[in-house]
Design a protein around this motif. Structure first.
Motif, short mmCIF file in Angstrom:
data_model
loop_
_atom_site.label_atom_id
_atom_site.label_comp_id
_atom_site.label_asym_id
_atom_site.label_seq_id
_atom_site.Cartn_x
_atom_site.Cartn_y
_atom_site.Cartn_z
N ALA A 1 0.82 -1.21 0.00
CA ALA A 1 0.00 0.00 0.00
C ALA A 1 0.85 1.26 0.00
O ALA A 1 1.97 1.29 0.50
CB ALA A 1 -0.92 0.01 1.21
N ASP A 2 0.27 2.29 -0.57
CA ASP A 2 0.75 3.65 -0.39
C ASP A 2 -0.41 4.39 0.26
O ASP A 2 -1.47 3.80 0.49
CB ASP A 2 1.14 4.28 -1.74
CG ASP A 2 2.16 5.40 -1.56
OD1 ASP A 2 2.31 5.91 -0.43
OD2 ASP A 2 2.79 5.77 -2.56
N ILE A 3 -0.25 5.65 0.58
CA ILE A 3 -1.28 6.34 1.35
C ILE A 3 -1.59 7.70 0.76
O ILE A 3 -0.73 8.35 0.17
CB ILE A 3 -0.85 6.47 2.82
CG1 ILE A 3 -1.99 7.01 3.66
CG2 ILE A 3 0.40 7.32 2.97
CD1 ILE A 3 -1.88 6.67 5.11
N LEU A 4 -2.85 8.10 0.93
CA LEU A 4 -3.29 9.40 0.45
C LEU A 4 -4.41 9.90 1.38
O LEU A 4 -5.28 9.13 1.77
CB LEU A 4 -3.83 9.26 -0.98
CG LEU A 4 -4.07 10.53 -1.76
CD1 LEU A 4 -2.77 11.30 -1.99
CD2 LEU A 4 -4.70 10.18 -3.10
N VAL B 1 -7.82 11.58 2.24
CA VAL B 1 -9.11 11.74 1.57
C VAL B 1 -9.79 13.02 2.06
O VAL B 1 -10.34 13.79 1.28
CB VAL B 1 -10.01 10.51 1.82
CG1 VAL B 1 -11.40 10.73 1.24
CG2 VAL B 1 -9.37 9.26 1.25
N THR C 1 -9.61 -0.13 3.10
CA THR C 1 -9.33 0.98 2.18
C THR C 1 -9.22 2.31 2.92
O THR C 1 -8.31 3.08 2.66
CB THR C 1 -10.45 1.08 1.12
OG1 THR C 1 -10.55 -0.18 0.45
CG2 THR C 1 -10.14 2.17 0.11
N MET D 1 -6.61 7.02 2.84
CA MET D 1 -6.93 5.93 1.93
C MET D 1 -5.67 5.10 1.65
O MET D 1 -4.61 5.66 1.34
CB MET D 1 -7.45 6.49 0.62
CG MET D 1 -7.77 5.43 -0.42
SD MET D 1 -8.44 6.14 -1.94
CE MET D 1 -6.96 6.78 -2.70
N ALA D 2 -5.82 3.78 1.74
CA ALA D 2 -4.75 2.89 1.30
C ALA D 2 -4.84 2.79 -0.21
O ALA D 2 -5.89 2.42 -0.76
CB ALA D 2 -4.92 1.50 1.92
N MET D 3 -3.79 3.17 -0.89
CA MET D 3 -3.75 3.07 -2.36
C MET D 3 -3.08 1.74 -2.70
O MET D 3 -1.89 1.57 -2.51
CB MET D 3 -2.96 4.24 -2.95
CG MET D 3 -3.64 5.55 -2.74
SD MET D 3 -2.96 6.96 -3.64
CE MET D 3 -1.31 6.54 -4.03
N LEU D 4 -3.90 0.82 -3.17
CA LEU D 4 -3.41 -0.51 -3.54
C LEU D 4 -3.40 -0.63 -5.04
O LEU D 4 -4.30 -0.12 -5.72
CB LEU D 4 -4.30 -1.60 -2.93
CG LEU D 4 -4.41 -1.56 -1.40
CD1 LEU D 4 -5.52 -2.47 -0.92
CD2 LEU D 4 -3.09 -1.93 -0.78
N SER D 5 -2.40 -1.30 -5.58
CA SER D 5 -2.35 -1.46 -7.04
C SER D 5 -3.49 -2.36 -7.47
O SER D 5 -3.88 -3.28 -6.77
CB SER D 5 -1.01 -2.04 -7.47
OG SER D 5 -0.87 -3.35 -6.95
N ARG D 6 -4.03 -2.05 -8.63
CA ARG D 6 -5.13 -2.84 -9.16
C ARG D 6 -4.63 -3.58 -10.39
O ARG D 6 -4.07 -2.98 -11.29
CB ARG D 6 -6.30 -1.94 -9.53
CG ARG D 6 -6.85 -1.24 -8.33
CD ARG D 6 -7.98 -0.33 -8.75
NE ARG D 6 -8.37 0.48 -7.62
CZ ARG D 6 -9.54 0.39 -7.02
NH1 ARG D 6 -10.44 -0.44 -7.45
NH2 ARG D 6 -9.82 1.16 -6.01
#
Length: 161
Positions: A82-85, A87, A114, A141-146
């Motif tokens: 995960a990366d983070i952002l 919200v 998420t 928000m956890a930014m997960l690769s899709r």
């Protein structure tokens, strides 16, 4: 506060690396003072370069410290990939940011797959006293690769008509 179990066994090194990769925090002189799963304490020293017209540290600088503290606390509980952002957040300014040192403490209130909800407090250390100067509630928000879908999608054109 409830004890949280990090999803990433290497959360500490990953969190420090994520924090160290932020030029904004280096510019502000913000440092990690304490780090544990779901919690962080950051600090920065006073700098005249960050003051507003009355000589107080600008609210935007205090907000940046609070936001980053929320982000770091949330990141400690996210999976390795995960990366983070941020919200959203709400900041309440309670007292002028006057001091020699500023501390930003954040803790995760509710982690999620998420979205993670955090609360933070900013303190000013001035002439031997510590004063609560601001609070923040934030959602990260956890930014997960899709990954791409495994099966090709049908085009909108009909075939065989």
């Amino acid at each position: 506060m409830a004890a949280f179990e990090p999803k990433n066994p290497g959360y500490r090194a990953a969190t420090i690396a994520m924090f160290d990769a932020q030029p904004a925090m280096r510019t502000l002189g913000v440092m990690i003072v304490r780090l544990s799963p779901g919690e962080v304490e950051l600090a920065m020293l006073h700098s005249a370069a960050f003051t507003q017209q009355n000589g107080f540290i600008h609210a935007g600088i205090i907000t940046a410290g609070l936001d980053n503290a929320c982000g770091v606390a949330a990141f400690t509980l996210m999976p390795e990939e995960a990366d983070i952002l941020t919200v959203e957040f709400k900041t309440t300014l309670l007292a002028p940011a006057r001091g020699e040192r500023f501390v930003f403490k954040a803790e995760v209130v509710k982690p999620g797959r998420t979205l993670t909800f955090c609360e933070a407090r900013a303190f000013a250390e001035h002439e031997g006293k510590t004063t609560l100067i601001a609070t923040m509630s934030g959602t990260l928000m956890a930014m997960l690769s899709r990954e791409a879908p495994q099966t090709p999608r049908m085009s909108s054109a009909r075939h065989g008509d």
